[in-house]
Design an enzyme around this catalytic site. Sequence first.
Site, PDB file in Angstrom:
ATOM      1  CG  ASP A 168      90.793 -15.446  31.381  1.00 54.66           C
ATOM      2  OD1 ASP A 168      90.693 -14.459  32.135  1.00 54.66           O
ATOM      3  OD2 ASP A 168      89.995 -15.670  30.465  1.00 54.66           O
TER       4      ASP A 168
ATOM      5  CG  ASP B 176      88.972 -10.900  34.313  1.00 49.87           C
ATOM      6  OD1 ASP B 176      88.876 -10.028  35.187  1.00 49.87           O
ATOM      7  OD2 ASP B 176      88.488 -10.771  33.171  1.00 49.87           O
TER       8      ASP B 176
END
Length: 350
Positions: free
Chosen positions: A175, A202
């Site tokens: 992230d 991600d």
Amino acid sequence: MRRRSVLLAGALGGLAGVASVARGASAWPGPYITVAADGSGDVSTIQAAVDAVPAGNTGPFTVKIRPGTYHGQVVIPADKPFIVFRGQGPDPTAVVISDDRANGTPKPDGSGTWGTSGSASVTISGHDFSARNLTFANTFDEDAHPEFTGHQAVAVLTRADRIVFDNCRFLGNQDTLYLNSPDAATNSRVYLRKCYVEGDVDFVFGRATAVLDRCTVHSLDRGSATNNGYVTAASTSLSNPHGFLLAECRLTSDAPAGSVSLGRPWHPSNDPAAVAQVTIRDSVIGAHVGAAPWTDFGTWPWRDARYAEYHNRGPGAAVTADRPQLSAAEAAAYTPAAYLSGPDGWDPVR
């Protein structure tokens, strides 16, 4: 040269006073303040400089950042638009803004953990923010904290419209770069030009409309032979035709061939109206990306998302049934200008 004084806010660690902020008649657009970690500037921390910007500012206010590493969270509130971060070093490595907390890091007051949004080293809620020639990092060490259930560790979280990053680096693991908006009904736009983004799981995610233009997007090797993470996790609102566009980028990695996915569709709180939109076009894709690079996210199938490629090349590029492609006619509508213009005709591309 005229002089302008700006009252420094209380966040200067108890130091009350006035810092002189120079304004050149033609050499510099608007007021500025200089940050230097060694104390040779107006202030020594990035947050102190942000605190010195007047609320409701209506024009560019530049924070000139001298070389050094600046540790600690930075928060730019919604009532402080038009802030400009300018790294004063010879390249983006000379100025580093970093913090080291993660989703699962306990808050010092015992009120729980920081959560993903709270982990961000830099949070930008003021519109028309821009940054040039510096590095944003989250240095959280996953291996040192196996007891944490949440290893998400954000380097930058954007929540505002018309954000520009030029020649910047974003470093983290899971992230890294959270490109978001104030709420699901609001569209916020972000433009990244010639930037470097690094992470594993991600690491480019959120519901903003974002263009990565001529950027290097680097997937880290997590030590797996088969799964070294996902480049994107878009959560684009279904009403928004424009999510993430990677145009003329280089997707690189030292991970084994075929072990990295281009993306998976994130549905925050299982929201069915969050339908990822990602286009990768005219880019060079390394061998770390496999022939079937889009993957499901839990029970949410990738085929229901809005994924597409166009004119990519390199060892990780292919045209298969598992890689939706734009036609030439469709590609004409998937450009940086189309993504970013919006109702106000915004055009930061250069």
